[in-house]
Design an enzyme around this catalytic site. Structure first.
Site, PDB file in Angstrom:
ATOM      1  N   SER A 178       0.722 -16.016  19.411  1.00  0.00           N
ATOM      2  CA  SER A 178       1.195 -15.218  20.856  1.00  0.00           C
ATOM      3  C   SER A 178       2.381 -15.802  21.368  1.00  0.00           C
ATOM      4  O   SER A 178       3.324 -17.109  21.561  1.00  0.00           O
ATOM      5  CB  SER A 178       0.561 -15.407  22.321  1.00  0.00           C
ATOM      6  OG  SER A 178       0.672 -14.921  23.226  1.00  0.00           O
ATOM      7  N   TYR A 191      -6.187 -18.641  27.831  1.00  0.00           N
ATOM      8  CA  TYR A 191      -5.701 -18.206  26.757  1.00  0.00           C
ATOM      9  C   TYR A 191      -3.855 -18.446  25.734  1.00  0.00           C
ATOM     10  O   TYR A 191      -4.341 -18.906  25.123  1.00  0.00           O
ATOM     11  CB  TYR A 191      -6.007 -16.394  27.233  1.00  0.00           C
ATOM     12  CG  TYR A 191      -5.087 -15.581  25.984  1.00  0.00           C
ATOM     13  CD1 TYR A 191      -6.055 -15.236  25.243  1.00  0.00           C
ATOM     14  CD2 TYR A 191      -3.516 -14.949  26.386  1.00  0.00           C
ATOM     15  CE1 TYR A 191      -5.415 -14.379  24.466  1.00  0.00           C
ATOM     16  CE2 TYR A 191      -3.201 -14.689  25.322  1.00  0.00           C
ATOM     17  CZ  TYR A 191      -3.977 -13.959  23.934  1.00  0.00           C
ATOM     18  OH  TYR A 191      -3.226 -13.294  23.072  1.00  0.00           O
TER      19      TYR A 191
END
Length: 286
Positions: A178, A191
């Site tokens: 990401s 995350y």
């Protein structure tokens, strides 16, 4: 509303992760943009989180390029069945398998089913993920921390371990990381930490498997319109999702899927240990 917070989507939210594509407005755009050219002809591909969002777009694109596809999903049966029909529409076979990638025994069962059905495995796409925003590090419970790491990085290890006996020279592993691995995220501490771990995992595994001629690469999407977004954030935040990128909008799954195709096929035969960045200009890559 400031110029940096323009509305890009209708306000909406879902009350359960990883979310359902059938409930989104508008629906994410998964359709491949071009005719296939047989770049994955005869290949078998396993995609975790393949039922919706980026996983669906990758599944359909890979099928258009000639691959049979096995998709793993948690519990979104309606989305998974829709993706299966889309893969079959492209003339390929699709195997759907429900379960938790954070369970190592499940990963072994998945690969066993893929081998039983297709007789081989050529490409592994580790893509399943979850995220739970918290405003303060003290709010992240041990249970949440364990759950996020178990899905987002442990699951990549488990699925790769299960797949390795069946991968051979010319095979490829592609890991979804990401943009948050590069720019951080103040409200997604656990995350973004897992996504940074995925970058290190990708680069390290690439070095390890180079002698076997198995390539390992990653894709680091920016803000992409997937079910995880309305299932994660409140409606008011969803309304401006992606507006702070230089392109002033969220990306669509079919704008990310070609990065996976490039890394899966022979077009990238001299690339390993690398990360591609379809992020709308959201961060400086490194």
């Amino acid at each position: 509303m400031s110029s940096e917070q323009q509305q890009t989507l209708p306000p909406q939210e879902q009350d359960q992760q990883p979310g359902h594509e059938t409930e989104m407005n508008p629906r994410p755009d998964y359709e491949p943009r071009y005719p296939g050219s047989n770049r994955l002809q005869g290949k078998t591909v396993l995609i975790t989180g393949g039922d919706s969002g980026i996983g669906r777009a990758v599944s359909v694109l890979f099928a258009r390029e000639g691959a049979d596809v096995a998709i793993v999903y948690l519990n979104e049966t309606e989305d998974a069945e829709a993706t299966k029909k889309l893969v079959e529409r492209e003339g390929r076979t699709c195997l759907t398998i429900a379960g938790d990638v954070g369970d190592p025994s499940f990963s072994r069962k998945v690969v066993d089913q893929v081998i039983e059905r297709f007789g081989k495995l050529d490409v592994l796409v580790n893509n399943a993920a979850e995220q739970h925003p918290k405003g303060d590090i003290a709010e992240i419970s041990p249970e949440q921390l364990d759950r996020t790491f178990r899905t987002n990085i442990f699951g990549y290890f488990y699925m790769t371990q299960a797949a390795m006996p069946h991968l051979k020279e010319g095979s490829a592993i592609i890991n979804t990381t990401s943009v948050t691995a590069y720019r951080g995220s103040s409200n997604l501490l656990d995350y973004s930490s897992t996504k940074g771990a995925i970058v290190a995992f990708t680069r390290s595994l690439a070095q390890k498997l180079a002698e076997k001629k198995i390539r390992v690469n990653g894709v680091a999407p920016g803000p992409i319109w997937t079910p995880l977004i309305p299932a994660t954030f409140p409606a008011e935040k969803v309304k401006t999702f992606g507006s702070n990128t230089p392109l002033k909008r969220p990306g669509q799954p079919n704008e990310v899927a070609p990065s996976f195709l490039f890394l899966a096929c022979e077009d990238s035969s001299y690339i390993t240990g690398s990360i591609l960045h379809p992020n709308g200009g959201d961060a400086t890559e490194s």
